[in-house]
Design an enzyme around this catalytic site. Structure first.
Site, mmCIF file in Angstrom:
data_model
loop_
_atom_site.group_PDB
_atom_site.id
_atom_site.type_symbol
_atom_site.label_atom_id
_atom_site.label_comp_id
_atom_site.label_asym_id
_atom_site.label_seq_id
_atom_site.Cartn_x
_atom_site.Cartn_y
_atom_site.Cartn_z
ATOM 1 N N SER A 181 -0.388 -5.873 -4.048
ATOM 2 C CA SER A 181 0.300 -5.140 -4.887
ATOM 3 C C SER A 181 -0.145 -4.990 -6.325
ATOM 4 O O SER A 181 -1.421 -4.704 -6.523
ATOM 5 C CB SER A 181 1.768 -5.515 -5.061
ATOM 6 O OG SER A 181 2.435 -4.451 -5.249
ATOM 7 N N ASP A 199 4.135 1.881 3.873
ATOM 8 C CA ASP A 199 4.154 1.591 2.641
ATOM 9 C C ASP A 199 3.797 2.843 1.750
ATOM 10 O O ASP A 199 2.776 3.477 2.144
ATOM 11 C CB ASP A 199 2.993 0.426 2.392
ATOM 12 C CG ASP A 199 2.950 0.034 1.069
ATOM 13 O OD1 ASP A 199 3.971 0.122 0.246
ATOM 14 O OD2 ASP A 199 1.897 -0.685 0.606
#
Length: 320
Positions: free
Chosen positions: A167, A264
């Site tokens: 991330s 996602d």
């Protein structure tokens, strides 16, 4: 605005954290602390915490096979996720993940604890991460200006240095690889490979199946942690595809592994990133791995699940 504890709130990034007028920050999603394992654990991996500078620390990992030999091993410099404002290398989520990677890939890992926003807004996290990478590189020199770690000196293979993260940590890893293509690391150390898991890239233009609703928190997070970013959400640090961004062909590594998850909100840009790198003229090897039916950071929250374990195995195989 006044919170339930009767302290005045001056800003907040809902539902992640809240900042009070007295300067305190309340974080809602930090996971529990996990101690290091200086004597090893069930995987045989040793770990310890070290200070790189007064402001930067790290957790180091040494696999079982290296603990009693002079074998030279790849080095993984890892940057944790958390939107630049939560989590740390010392949390249980990060610790068990890196411990598993080290056990399966037989690498040395340096998990970097950079300073967090909003107390330390960006670009401080990038500056801390570069300083940590330079510290690792200093072990490849004869200079005695920095305190060196015996694990890295004895077992580190500085011809096989990987950068990795998940991330926002993957965002940092990408930017460190870009910076290494411009600035020289100590001892002329080169980055061999780059591992990006569900990388946090964003921008004003929608890609593929992205939606404004899904992007709202990503946009808000970036402007919260880097309020002075030139270009805002199209700053090259968060949007490597924006006009005027450095060419992706400048990435300083030979191998690239990108993992995305099909559910996602960051998936579209992760795939686009791989294609953009390929089309940039970069000469290295690109490996895209997609996990079906999972969302962001699934490998932390369902760590023992089959898909998370398969992802770790795939990542570890890339590092071997």
């Amino acid at each position: 605005m006044v919170s339930s504890n009767n302290k005045e709130v001056v800003s907040e990034l809902s539902p992640i954290l809240r900042v009070y007028k007295d300067g305190t920050v309340e974080r809602f999603f930090n996971s529990p602390h996990a101690p290091p394992s200086p004597l090893g654990n069930t995987t045989g991996v040793l770990s310890k915490d070290i200070a790189i500078t007064p402001d930067i620390s790290a957790r180091l990992y040494l696999p079982k096979l290296a603990s009693s030999a002079n074998e030279k091993l790849p080095i993984l410099v890892y940057f944790h996720g958390g939107g630049f404002c939560i989590e740390s290398p010392f949390s249980i989520l990060c610790h068990r993940y890196i411990n598993s990677i080290v056990s399966q890939s037989n690498v040395i890992a340096v998990s970097v604890d950079y300073r967090l926003a909003p107390e330390h807004p960006l670009p401080i996290a990038y500056q801390d991460s570069w300083a940590a990478l330079q510290w690792v590189a200093s072990h490849n020199t004869t200079t005695k200006t920095t305190k060196k770690d015996p694990w890295l000196i004895r077992h580190g293979d500085f011809n096989r240095v990987y950068l990795g993260g998940d991330s926002s940590g993957a965002n940092i890893a990408h930017n460190m690889a870009m910076q290494a293509g411009i600035e020289t690391l100590h001892g002329d150390m080169k980055i061999y490979g780059l591992v990006l898991c569900q990388p946090y890239f964003c921008g004003s233009k929608l890609f593929g199946n992205e939606s404004l609703v899904e992007k709202r928190l990503l946009h808000e997070t970036w402007m919260f942690v880097y309020p002075d970013a030139k270009g805002g959400i199209d700053n090259p640090m968060i949007n490597p595809f924006a006009y005027g961004s450095p060419r992706l062909s400048q990435i300083q590594c030979h191998r690239l592994f990108v993992c995305v998850a099909s559910k996602d909100e960051l998936r579209e840009r992760g795939v686009y990133y791989c294609n953009a790198v390929k089309e940039s003229g970069w000469k290295g090897e690109v490996d895209l791995y997609e996990v079906e039916g999972e969302g962001h950071a699934f490998h932390f929250f369902d760590f023992d699940g089959e898909k998370a374990q398969d992802m770790v195995k795939r990542l570890a195989a890339f590092l071997c």
